[in-house]
Every structure is written in C-alpha cells, then in structure tokens.
Design an enzyme around this catalytic site. Sequence first.
Site, PDB file in Angstrom:
ATOM      1  CE  LYS A 274      -3.603  -2.649   2.238  1.00  0.00           C
ATOM      2  NZ  LYS A 274      -4.287  -3.050   3.472  1.00  0.00           N
TER       3      LYS A 274
ATOM      4  CD  GLN B  37      -3.053  -4.393   6.656  1.00  0.00           C
ATOM      5  OE1 GLN B  37      -2.969  -3.407   5.921  1.00  0.00           O
ATOM      6  NE2 GLN B  37      -3.616  -5.524   6.254  1.00  0.00           N
TER       7      GLN B  37
ATOM      8  CG  ASP C 204      -9.492  -0.564   4.636  1.00  0.00           C
ATOM      9  OD1 ASP C 204      -9.052  -0.760   3.484  1.00  0.00           O
ATOM     10  OD2 ASP C 204      -8.875  -0.861   5.671  1.00  0.00           O
TER      11      ASP C 204
END
Length: 297
Positions: free
Chosen positions: A54, A98, A121
């Site tokens: 990422k 995460q 997200d």
Amino acid sequence: MSAKIIDGKKVADITMNLLKEDVENWVKAGFRRPFLKVVQVGNDPASTTYIGAKTRACQRVGIDTDTAHLPDTVSAKELKEAIKSFNEDPTVDGILVQLPLPSHLSAHDVIESIDHKKDVDGFHPMNVGRLTVDQPTFKSCTPAGIFELFNYYSIPVKSKHAVVVGASNIVGSPMAIMLSRENASGKATTTICHKFTKDLTSHTISADILVVAAGQPNLIKAEMIKEGAVVIDVGINRVADETTDKGYKLVGDCDYDAIKQKASWITPVPGGVGPMTVAMLMKNTLLAAKKSIYPLD
Ligand code: NDP
C-alpha cells in the site's frame, strides 16, 4: 471453451496511472497532496507485507502516507485515542487500520472509532449502510476492484445470477450488496453462501457470475460451475511448493486449470483481484481528500 483471462494487474496499472494524473491535477490546482494514515498494531509479517504494497502504491500515485506502529500490547483505549487524534487531524484524509488485530482488540470497535469520512477501507458501518441503501460511500476496496474489472472487460452484471461464496464483512458481504443493489452497475439476482450453506454445488452450478472469497484452496472445482460462467477468484492462499525458492506458492480458492476450460472469464491468482484492491484504496483516498463522498457542510 477456454476462458478469457481477466488481467487485474493490467487494469490496476491503467487505473493507477489515471489516479496519478488525477492526484497531480489536484495538487496543481493548489490543494494539499492527499494523505493516508496507516495504523499497524504489532508486527504480523503478512500485515507488514500488505502495508508495504500500500505504501508503494501511494508513492506511485503521489499520495503521502505514513504508518503509525503500535505494540501488540496496546490497549483498546490507547488505540482509539491514537485514531481519535488522526480523526481530528485536518491533514489526514484517509485512515486505514491494518487487519487482523491482536485477539484482545475488537476489530468492530476499532473500525467504528474511525471517522467514517476518513474510512477509506469502506468498513465503517456508516459506509456499509450507505452501500446497502445505494448511496455514495467509500466502497470496500476488493468488491469495488472487481466491479472495475467487470466494467473494463464489459462483463454484464444486470439480471445475471451472481453467487458469492464467502460472507465476510470485508469481501463477501459487500460484494453481494453491490451485485444485488447498485443501480449503476449491479442489479444481479444474488445468492450468498457461507460455511453453513448446504450443498454448495447446487448454488454454484447455476451462477452466471461466481465470486469466491472463502480462503479455502481448491474449494471450487470445474464440476461445480456452469459452462460459460464468469469466475472471480478472490482467495489468496499459501500452499507448500518445494519447487519455489520460498517453499510455497499462492493459489486462489478455485481449481484454476480445470475451471479455465469451462468458464468464459476467469481471474488468475496472483494477478487477478489483488492488484485492484490496492488501486481502489488509492481511489478512495483521493475521494476522501476531495471530500467527494461527504462534502463539507
Ligand atoms: P474470512 O475468513 O473473513 O471469510 C471467509 C468467508 O468464507 C466466511 O464467510 C466463511 O463462512 C466462508 N467460508 C469458509 N469456508 C467455506 C466453505 N467451505 N464453503 C462456503 N463458505 C465458506 O476471509 P476474507 O473474506 O477476509 O478473505 C477470503 C479470502 O480472500 C482469503 O483467502 C483472503 O486472503 C482473500 N482476500 C483477498 C483479497 C484480494 O485483494 N485478492 C482481499 C481480501 C481477502 P462463515 O461466515 O460461515 O465463517
């Protein structure tokens, strides 16, 4: 029939190049460069690998990013305080925690503590809820990436029978919502299967579009699919392979070689869905910076 390959790496490359242009135009117009804050709890090696990918994607498209590392002993209160400070920081556009988190932390609680306007997200209940009622939202990146692939390859969705195997909050469920609900690109008749589904084959065999996100290598075999089906394999599984340097290889949830002979379209693993997921994270971060989903009052 031999299936056509859905090349996620190629489509992700095209998407990332367009996003890079968008970011540069945004900055040239006098705006601050978008900024993604990543939060890593502990040192899970897989998480470190995903965050590395990422971070490299951010660098490629010109999005600023850094990672806040917290120890795996961090309390829920300390973690939420850190997130609160990022929520309140006007220079932070997107926040990504995460997953997975250590077992003493509730992912639900932590996700809900993220400002939904920075939830790039697309996991916050506010964003999932808006997805469900077909309102502008941060779409969960993997399903959003799969829809980009449908669009790129002009694979029709409307009125098809779509079957999703796997019902997680981050892939299977939002995928099913998008397939069934979205006016713009969805409107399939959708079936969602999970571990308690009886006779999985009776569902998969009638799918025009089969999306598999179970995390079970070789779960879907050629005899379980319809001739000419579109097969999207989301699974990423490590299986032992002594012929490789690493001692393992990555496979999806589908018996790729056999299904390729029967499907009309298929995603490989790796190189199918995975690269699109990261590209969609970049897209959501730019949308957050532009306040496109949630305009300022
Ligand atoms: P989860 O483990 O959270 O969810 C798996 C889902 O599959 C659950 O709903 C589970 O059912 C269901 N399931 C498991 N076994 C079966 C079975 N035998 N039959 C039917 N359903 C089953 O995984 P994720 O959704 O996070 O990820 C799924 C896979 O996709 C993993 O391999 C992951 O690595 C990969 N992945 C890939 C991404 C990409 O970008 N390519 C992104 C994210 C994930 P139940 O709900 O009943 O437990």
